[in-house]
Scaffold this motif. Structure first.
Motif, PDB file in Angstrom:
ATOM      1  N   ASP A 181       0.829  -1.207   0.000  1.00 15.29           N
ATOM      2  CA  ASP A 181       0.000   0.000   0.000  1.00 15.29           C
ATOM      3  C   ASP A 181       0.869   1.264   0.000  1.00 15.29           C
ATOM      4  OD1 ASP A 181      -2.231  -1.623   0.147  1.00 15.29           O
ATOM      5  OD2 ASP A 181      -2.536  -1.335   2.306  1.00 15.29           O
ATOM      6  N   ILE A 182       1.859   1.290   0.888  1.00 18.05           N
ATOM      7  CA  ILE A 182       2.714   2.473   0.999  1.00 18.05           C
ATOM      8  C   ILE A 182       3.524   2.668  -0.268  1.00 18.05           C
ATOM      9  CG2 ILE A 182       4.661   3.501   2.233  1.00 18.05           C
ATOM     10  CD1 ILE A 182       3.645   2.115   4.758  1.00 18.05           C
ATOM     11  N   ALA A 183       4.098   1.584  -0.789  1.00 16.39           N
ATOM     12  CA  ALA A 183       4.902   1.688  -2.008  1.00 16.39           C
ATOM     13  C   ALA A 183       4.059   2.227  -3.156  1.00 16.39           C
ATOM     14  CB  ALA A 183       5.487   0.329  -2.363  1.00 16.39           C
ATOM     15  N   HIS A 184       2.862   1.707  -3.290  1.00 21.28           N
ATOM     16  CA  HIS A 184       1.968   2.158  -4.361  1.00 21.28           C
ATOM     17  C   HIS A 184       1.665   3.645  -4.209  1.00 21.28           C
ATOM     18  CE1 HIS A 184      -1.874   2.469  -6.660  1.00 21.28           C
ATOM     19  NE2 HIS A 184      -1.253   1.607  -7.450  1.00 21.28           N
ATOM     20  N   ALA A 185       1.357   4.080  -3.008  1.00 20.23           N
ATOM     21  CA  ALA A 185       1.019   5.489  -2.775  1.00 20.23           C
ATOM     22  C   ALA A 185       2.201   6.401  -3.088  1.00 20.23           C
ATOM     23  CB  ALA A 185       0.567   5.679  -1.329  1.00 20.23           C
ATOM     24  N   PHE A 186       3.393   6.011  -2.644  1.00 20.22           N
ATOM     25  CA  PHE A 186       4.546   6.888  -2.830  1.00 20.22           C
ATOM     26  C   PHE A 186       5.051   6.897  -4.264  1.00 20.22           C
ATOM     27  CE2 PHE A 186       4.502   7.332   1.659  1.00 20.22           C
ATOM     28  CZ  PHE A 186       5.219   8.483   1.936  1.00 20.22           C
ATOM     29  N   VAL A 187       4.952   5.784  -4.967  1.00 18.84           N
ATOM     30  CA  VAL A 187       5.333   5.783  -6.386  1.00 18.84           C
ATOM     31  C   VAL A 187       4.387   6.674  -7.178  1.00 18.84           C
ATOM     32  CG1 VAL A 187       5.452   4.363  -8.474  1.00 18.84           C
ATOM     33  CG2 VAL A 187       6.541   3.580  -6.373  1.00 18.84           C
ATOM     34  N   ARG A 188       3.097   6.584  -6.874  1.00 22.84           N
ATOM     35  CA  ARG A 188       2.131   7.451  -7.558  1.00 22.84           C
ATOM     36  C   ARG A 188       2.347   8.917  -7.189  1.00 22.84           C
ATOM     37  NH1 ARG A 188      -3.988   5.523  -7.414  1.00 22.84           N
ATOM     38  NH2 ARG A 188      -4.062   7.308  -8.819  1.00 22.84           N
ATOM     39  N   LEU A 189       2.625   9.174  -5.923  1.00 22.69           N
ATOM     40  CA  LEU A 189       2.824  10.542  -5.474  1.00 22.69           C
ATOM     41  C   LEU A 189       4.049  11.167  -6.131  1.00 22.69           C
ATOM     42  CD1 LEU A 189       2.070  12.886  -3.596  1.00 22.69           C
ATOM     43  CD2 LEU A 189       3.401  11.765  -1.795  1.00 22.69           C
ATOM     44  N   THR A 190       5.149  10.423  -6.177  1.00 20.15           N
ATOM     45  CA  THR A 190       6.366  10.975  -6.785  1.00 20.15           C
ATOM     46  C   THR A 190       6.194  11.149  -8.283  1.00 20.15           C
ATOM     47  OG1 THR A 190       7.272   8.715  -6.827  1.00 20.15           O
ATOM     48  CG2 THR A 190       7.974  10.150  -5.032  1.00 20.15           C
ATOM     49  N   ALA A 191       5.409  10.276  -8.909  1.00 11.91           N
ATOM     50  CA  ALA A 191       5.134  10.445 -10.339  1.00 11.91           C
ATOM     51  C   ALA A 191       4.342  11.723 -10.568  1.00 11.91           C
ATOM     52  CB  ALA A 191       4.370   9.239 -10.871  1.00 11.91           C
TER      53      ALA A 191
END
Length: 203
Positions: A181-191
């Motif tokens: 969940d965290i990885a998905h959120a942060f990858v999307r956020l940084t994108a």
């Protein structure tokens, strides 16, 4: 018993007592009694409670975690690599559950003997997290930003607060799920951050 063995026995007992009673509830006298030592011997190894707490953090494999946070050769896209990193860190923390329960609980108390080592540990963890992200995800510079690294650290702490009290099988399953969940959120956020920055440059 050698001095090293004696020191290890004291630290194991200290972590157990702090997990049960909290750092403030554990006295040096009580620790000495649990180890069947006199208090003077205890102070020979650890001149203060702050020294004891620093040593307990290191003894609880925190230092080892910072030195070798993830297996070499992780592959896949950024989401897979970040998920693997977080899952590995959570797994390492799960193996030292008592220590981390103490650390998180003591964040809520204003005890300088405990607060100083905790702040040092948290700063070291954030520095290591930044280094891991640079090494593991060089193609996402937005993820190396100080504010982003701090937000990721705090998100991980939130997971620990939520799930450390659970039984081991539940805890480990939830750690794996939250890592995704965290990885998905942060990858999307940084994108999104990178896309916004690029858009502003074009304008």
């Amino acid at each position: 018993m050698t001095a090293v063995d004696q020191r290890t026995r004291i630290l194991d007992a200290a972590i157990g007592l702090m997990a049960d009673q909290g750092a403030r509830g554990m006295s040096m006298r009580g620790l000495a009694a649990a180890c069947e030592l006199n208090v003077a011997t205890l102070y020979h190894y650890f001149p203060s409670k702050q020294d004891l707490f620093r040593a307990a953090i290191a003894h609880g494999r925190h230092d080892a975690l910072l030195q070798n946070p993830f297996p070499e050769g992780l592959a896949g896209d950024p989401l897979a690599r970040l998920t693997a990193l977080l899952d590995h860190v959570f797994s390492e923390i799960s193996e030292t559950n008592d220590l981390w329960r103490v650390l998180i609980t003591e964040y809520l108390h204003d005890d300088p003997d405990v607060a100083v080592p905790l702040l040092e540990m948290s700063a070291a963890f954030e520095d290591a997290l930044r280094r891991w992200l640079v090494d593991l995800l060089p193609e996402i510079p937005a993820l190396h930003d100080t504010g982003m690294v701090r937000a990721l650290r705090l998100a991980m702490y939130g997971v620990l607060v939520e799930h450390l009290p659970n039984p081991p099988d539940v805890r480990d399953a939830m750690f794996a799920e939250r890592a995704r969940d965290i990885a998905h959120a942060f990858v999307r956020l940084t994108a999104a951050v990178s896309g916004s920055a690029s858009h502003q440059e074009v304008r």
